[in-house]
Design a protein around this motif. Structure first.
Motif, mmCIF file in Angstrom:
data_model
loop_
_atom_site.group_PDB
_atom_site.id
_atom_site.type_symbol
_atom_site.label_atom_id
_atom_site.label_comp_id
_atom_site.label_asym_id
_atom_site.label_seq_id
_atom_site.Cartn_x
_atom_site.Cartn_y
_atom_site.Cartn_z
ATOM 1 N N ARG A 113 78.735 -46.394 -27.654
ATOM 2 C CA ARG A 113 79.338 -46.342 -28.991
ATOM 3 C C ARG A 113 78.397 -45.655 -29.982
ATOM 4 O O ARG A 113 78.786 -45.358 -31.111
ATOM 5 C CB ARG A 113 79.694 -47.745 -29.456
ATOM 6 N N SER A 114 77.153 -45.397 -29.556
ATOM 7 C CA SER A 114 76.174 -44.736 -30.423
ATOM 8 C C SER A 114 76.141 -43.247 -30.116
ATOM 9 O O SER A 114 75.149 -42.709 -29.614
ATOM 10 C CB SER A 114 74.793 -45.353 -30.213
ATOM 11 N N ILE A 115 77.248 -42.566 -30.406
ATOM 12 C CA ILE A 115 77.336 -41.123 -30.186
ATOM 13 C C ILE A 115 77.851 -40.453 -31.446
ATOM 14 O O ILE A 115 78.281 -41.110 -32.397
ATOM 15 C CB ILE A 115 78.244 -40.781 -28.978
ATOM 16 N N THR A 135 86.261 -46.717 -23.029
ATOM 17 C CA THR A 135 85.679 -47.987 -23.442
ATOM 18 C C THR A 135 84.287 -47.715 -23.983
ATOM 19 O O THR A 135 83.470 -47.077 -23.309
ATOM 20 C CB THR A 135 85.591 -48.976 -22.263
ATOM 21 N N PHE A 136 84.017 -48.183 -25.201
ATOM 22 C CA PHE A 136 82.718 -47.968 -25.827
ATOM 23 C C PHE A 136 81.859 -49.213 -25.677
ATOM 24 O O PHE A 136 82.320 -50.340 -25.890
ATOM 25 C CB PHE A 136 82.889 -47.620 -27.304
ATOM 26 N N VAL A 137 80.596 -49.004 -25.317
ATOM 27 C CA VAL A 137 79.671 -50.122 -25.092
ATOM 28 C C VAL A 137 78.352 -49.828 -25.786
ATOM 29 O O VAL A 137 78.067 -48.695 -26.188
ATOM 30 C CB VAL A 137 79.426 -50.350 -23.584
ATOM 31 N N ALA A 138 77.524 -50.868 -25.916
ATOM 32 C CA ALA A 138 76.188 -50.700 -26.485
ATOM 33 C C ALA A 138 75.329 -49.874 -25.538
ATOM 34 O O ALA A 138 75.285 -50.138 -24.338
ATOM 35 C CB ALA A 138 75.545 -52.054 -26.733
ATOM 36 N N LEU A 139 74.641 -48.890 -26.082
ATOM 37 C CA LEU A 139 73.872 -47.959 -25.263
ATOM 38 C C LEU A 139 72.828 -48.663 -24.412
ATOM 39 O O LEU A 139 72.621 -48.308 -23.245
ATOM 40 C CB LEU A 139 73.192 -46.925 -26.169
ATOM 41 N N ASP A 140 72.168 -49.672 -24.956
ATOM 42 C CA ASP A 140 71.040 -50.292 -24.267
ATOM 43 C C ASP A 140 71.419 -51.537 -23.469
ATOM 44 O O ASP A 140 70.544 -52.232 -22.950
ATOM 45 C CB ASP A 140 69.945 -50.648 -25.272
ATOM 46 N N LEU A 158 76.777 -40.579 -22.470
ATOM 47 C CA LEU A 158 75.845 -41.094 -23.473
ATOM 48 C C LEU A 158 75.048 -39.973 -24.116
ATOM 49 O O LEU A 158 74.947 -38.868 -23.575
ATOM 50 C CB LEU A 158 74.870 -42.095 -22.858
ATOM 51 N N GLU A 159 74.490 -40.295 -25.287
ATOM 52 C CA GLU A 159 73.460 -39.498 -25.942
ATOM 53 C C GLU A 159 72.184 -40.321 -25.896
ATOM 54 O O GLU A 159 72.196 -41.521 -26.163
ATOM 55 C CB GLU A 159 73.802 -39.237 -27.411
ATOM 56 N N THR A 160 71.081 -39.705 -25.588
ATOM 57 C CA THR A 160 69.792 -40.384 -25.666
ATOM 58 C C THR A 160 68.704 -39.387 -26.007
ATOM 59 O O THR A 160 68.564 -38.383 -25.295
ATOM 60 C CB THR A 160 69.466 -41.157 -24.361
ATOM 61 N N PRO A 161 68.004 -39.581 -27.118
ATOM 62 C CA PRO A 161 68.200 -40.602 -28.140
ATOM 63 C C PRO A 161 69.572 -40.450 -28.815
ATOM 64 O O PRO A 161 70.127 -39.360 -28.866
ATOM 65 C CB PRO A 161 67.066 -40.350 -29.131
ATOM 66 N N ALA A 361 85.085 -48.527 -40.447
ATOM 67 C CA ALA A 361 83.970 -49.328 -40.948
ATOM 68 C C ALA A 361 83.509 -50.334 -39.907
ATOM 69 O O ALA A 361 82.308 -50.609 -39.770
ATOM 70 C CB ALA A 361 84.377 -50.038 -42.234
ATOM 71 N N GLU A 362 84.475 -50.866 -39.147
ATOM 72 C CA GLU A 362 84.130 -51.833 -38.101
ATOM 73 C C GLU A 362 83.296 -51.173 -37.002
ATOM 74 O O GLU A 362 82.313 -51.750 -36.523
ATOM 75 C CB GLU A 362 85.400 -52.440 -37.503
ATOM 76 N N ALA A 363 83.696 -49.963 -36.604
ATOM 77 C CA ALA A 363 82.951 -49.250 -35.557
ATOM 78 C C ALA A 363 81.566 -48.860 -36.054
ATOM 79 O O ALA A 363 80.590 -48.913 -35.295
ATOM 80 C CB ALA A 363 83.735 -48.019 -35.109
#
Length: 406
Positions: A113-115, A135-140, A158-161, A361-363
């Motif tokens: 979800r951090s993209i 489905t979006f999940v926490a990267l870590d 994913l993107e990292t960082p 805003a929630e995302a």
């Protein structure tokens, strides 16, 4: 006829960024040639038929192949340690090409979800209309990635960082998970570039780039690329040739020249960003700094294992919310107020109202993107000048926060 480039299996990244993909024409030019043509001629009807049938090598039409674009593809493939590369018109075109070239209706994607906000929009609001579910999940959270897998999961992304909080994804662990499930792992390597991180060597199947950012390096052109195994890139390449999100030869030529200084630039970006991040951590106006080179970053050890240097992107939360963030942005004189990153010029943006403004805003809250968050792309200016510019902005932020009662 062209003169082929030398073998480069043992060349280091600094050399590959300058020498890989060089095919001199009969004119023996030293700089890469720029082929500004929409089509190519054939010596005979038989040759034309053979080219279209795919039984004879050579160029047909610039939407399919172009020597300048191909030179960039070869250089990027060499830098990433990939078999092949497909260039596209932009970074988002690279994302779209990957999804359309590998997936079909009914397939499922698990994504961090951090993209980038536009990537979220592409997955949710555009591809979702055509039967692709994400489905979006926490990267870590590796356990969350595993729980999200379904029988029809075909791709992990994913993107990292990450953008903008510089979270770090464990590429090796996710690659093993994808292989076990029979899915592909795709990594956006925009923030690090192949000079600082090579996801394919860590087990990823494909690497995506926005050439617009560090690969160009001076904010001049749009471009994208996908690197990986030739077999896996067959679908994306066919999509580019058919649908047409191909990279222009001129932009490819500019990006080829940008790559020549990539290694030097990434070292300076990282050095400047680390100095500013350490300084910002000491400022009372700042609630938190997000930068993988800091000991306070929860994944610093993982970042050091995957990356050669921490990179040039950092974010920080201001006390005082949006009022303080906007006051700082309006007070700086050196940092450019723009959403682009990876430029020689330092840039600043307010993600909640720009790059992630179309995300709910929630995302945004789930991704940790608050109203007081600012993202810096630290450029190549003298770090003392950048520090002084931010100090001016922090004074304005403190005044705004006091006025708002924050």
């Amino acid at each position: 006829m062209t003169e082929k480039s030398e073998p480069h299996g043992k060349w280091r990244p600094e050399t590959l960024a300058i020498r890989a993909g060089v095919h001199r024409s009969a004119e023996k030019e030293h700089a890469e040639a720029l082929f500004l043509t929409s089509s190519f001629v054939f010596d005979s009807a038989e040759e034309a038929a053979a080219r279209f049938a795919g039984t004879s090598p050579g160029n047909i039409y610039a939407r399919f192949t172009n020597p300048t674009v191909r030179a960039l593809e070869e250089r990027l493939a060499a830098l990433e340690g990939a078999e092949d590369c497909v260039a596209t018109a932009s970074g988002m075109a690279a994302c779209l090409t990957t999804f359309m070239g590998l997936l079909q209706a009914g397939d499922h994607i698990v994504a961090s979800r951090s993209i980038f906000g536009s990537t979220i929009q592409l997955l949710q609001n555009i591809l979702g209309r055509f039967g692709l579910e994400t489905t979006f999940v926490a990267l870590d959270d590796l356990a969350a990635w595993r729980r999200a897998l379904r029988p029809n999961t075909r791709l992990l992304y994913l993107e990292t960082p990450s953008n903008p909080l510089t979270e770090i994804g464990d590429i090796s662990a996710l690659a093993a998970m994808a292989r076990e499930h029979g899915a592909s792992l795709v990594v956006d390597n925009c923030f690090c570039t192949p000079v600082l991180q090579q996801p394919l060597a860590l087990g990823a199947d494909l690497v995506i780039h926005s050439n617009t950012k560090y690969l160009d390096g001076q904010g001049r052109t749009l471009g994208g690329a996908i690197c990986g195994r030739k077999e896996l890139l067959a679908g994306p390449r066919n999509f580019v040739r058919t649908a047409g999100p191909s990279l222009s030869p001129f932009n490819a030529w500019v990006q080829l020249k940008g790559l020549e200084t990539l290694a030097l630039r990434m070292e300076r970006h990282s050095h400047n960003a680390l100095e500013l991040a350490r300084w910002l951590e000491q400022r009372e106006e700042v609630a938190r700094v997000y930068f993988p080179g800091l000991a306070s970053h929860p994944q610093q050890v993982l970042a050091e294992r995957q990356q050669r240097l921490p990179g040039g992107i950092l974010s920080f939360d201001l006390r005082g919310g949006q009022a303080a963030a906007w006051a700082l942005m309006n007070a700086v004189e050196i940092f450019s107020r723009t959403a682009n990153l990876g430029d020689a010029k330092s840039t600043i943006t307010h993600p909640a109202s720009t790059t992630h403004g179309r995300v709910s805003a929630e995302a945004r809250a789930a991704a940790g993107i608050g109203d007081g968050l600012l993202r810096l792309s630290v450029g190549l200016e003298h770090v003392d000048d950048l520090r002084a510019d931010l100090a001016r902005g922090l004074e304005a932020a403190a005044t705004a926060a006091a006025s708002s009662g924050a």
